[in-house]
Write an enzyme that holds these catalytic residues in place. Structure first.
Site, PDB file in Angstrom:
ATOM      1  N   THR A  27       0.871  -1.175   0.000  1.00  0.00           N
ATOM      2  CA  THR A  27       0.000   0.000   0.000  1.00  0.00           C
ATOM      3  C   THR A  27       0.910   1.229   0.000  1.00  0.00           C
ATOM      4  OG1 THR A  27      -0.072   0.234   2.415  1.00  0.00           O
ATOM      5  CG2 THR A  27      -1.717  -1.233   1.417  1.00  0.00           C
ATOM      6  N   ALA A  56       3.221  -1.056   4.679  1.00  0.00           N
ATOM      7  CA  ALA A  56       2.506   0.152   5.103  1.00  0.00           C
ATOM      8  C   ALA A  56       3.540   1.270   5.191  1.00  0.00           C
ATOM      9  CB  ALA A  56       1.838  -0.076   6.452  1.00  0.00           C
ATOM     10  N   VAL A  82       7.516  -2.228   6.932  1.00  0.00           N
ATOM     11  CA  VAL A  82       7.457  -0.767   6.967  1.00  0.00           C
ATOM     12  C   VAL A  82       8.074  -0.232   5.678  1.00  0.00           C
ATOM     13  CG1 VAL A  82       8.217   1.319   8.167  1.00  0.00           C
ATOM     14  CG2 VAL A  82       7.506  -0.691   9.489  1.00  0.00           C
ATOM     15  N   LYS A  83       7.305   0.644   5.029  1.00  0.00           N
ATOM     16  CA  LYS A  83       7.766   1.191   3.751  1.00  0.00           C
ATOM     17  C   LYS A  83       8.321   2.593   3.987  1.00  0.00           C
ATOM     18  CE  LYS A  83       5.663   0.877  -0.843  1.00  0.00           C
ATOM     19  NZ  LYS A  83       4.378   1.112  -1.520  1.00  0.00           N
ATOM     20  N   VAL A  84       9.541   2.816   3.515  1.00  0.00           N
ATOM     21  CA  VAL A  84      10.181   4.129   3.712  1.00  0.00           C
ATOM     22  C   VAL A  84      10.685   4.636   2.360  1.00  0.00           C
ATOM     23  CG1 VAL A  84      10.912   3.575   6.083  1.00  0.00           C
ATOM     24  CG2 VAL A  84      12.500   3.164   4.190  1.00  0.00           C
TER      25      VAL A  84
END
Ligand code: E4P
Length: 217
Positions: A27, A56, A82-84
């Site tokens: 997402t 996310a 975790v998307k960074v």
């Protein structure tokens, strides 16, 4: 090749998941906005539905704040990734969270050097954006090929997650190059089944079955 579905729409994920087509979900803030749902609620629902990694994305821009957000997202479920973004703050966050045992997807990658930095920061996934490079008349597949070569040269564990996939041909090309994962919107995954010769052949078989009066049950 693992298939991630690039959406926050629960029904669409569930439909493909029932067919065994979902190895994970990605997402981003735009997809969360499109879903009209609260990020924490919808992400939890997706994590409960799907066994694989669910990305996310943080929205802070400074590392300290990103780390706080990342830790909060990571608490949602064990399969959170975790998307960074691919900035120095994102890379710092990646290093911190991956050292803590959290999966990290480094997103918005548009160059091989960026991918090299993400691997060194311990990224679980690197997300090169194919479609957005094609949008500016560059070849997104060249980037996938360059990253594949570099990661193989040095045996990096980071998985190449071909993102911003817009067409079924993007899927084929990324698979030929050896991307570990692709993430695509549900409609692109659904279109992969289409072939006019399949339709034509089935039509003929059904006509002949009717003519012959074939019955199976
Ligand atoms: C994946 O992680 C990205 O969110 C997504 O693939 C971006 O796709 P787009 O360029 O079509 O928005």
């Amino acid at each position: 090749m693992k298939f991630f579905v690039d959406t926050a729409e629960i029904d669409a994920i569930a439909e493909l998941n029932d067919l065994g087509m979902v190895d994970g979900v990605t997402t981003n803030p735009s997809l969360i906005m499109k879903s009209g749902r609260d990020i924490l609620e919808v992400t939890k629902e997706i994590c409960d539905l799907v066994d694989g990694p669910v990305s996310a994305e943080v929205i802070a821009t400074e590392a300290d704040d990103m780390i706080v957000e990342g830790r909060k997202l990571a608490k949602i479920a064990e399969n959170i990734t975790v998307k960074v973004p691919l900035t120095w703050a994102g890379l710092k966050t990646c290093k911190t969270l991956s050292d803590e045992g959290t999966m990290v997807n480094v997103t918005l990658c548009f160059s091989a050097n960026q991918a090299l930095l993400a691997a060194k920061a311990g990224a679980t996934f690197i997300s090169p954006f194919i479609g957005r490079l094609d949008d500016i008349n560059l070849d997104g597949m060249d980037l996938i090929a360059d990253i594949r070569e570099i990661y193989d040269n040095y045996a990096f564990d980071t998985e190449i997650l071909a993102a911003s996939i817009r067409t079924v041909n993007h899927v084929t090309e990324a698979a030929k190059i050896g991307a570990d994962v692709m993430t695509a919107p549900p409609d692109v995954i659904k279109k992969m089944v289409n072939h006019p010769l399949t339709d034509k052949g089935l039509d003929q078989f059904l006509k002949d079955a009717a003519k012959a009066g074939i019955k199976i049950v």
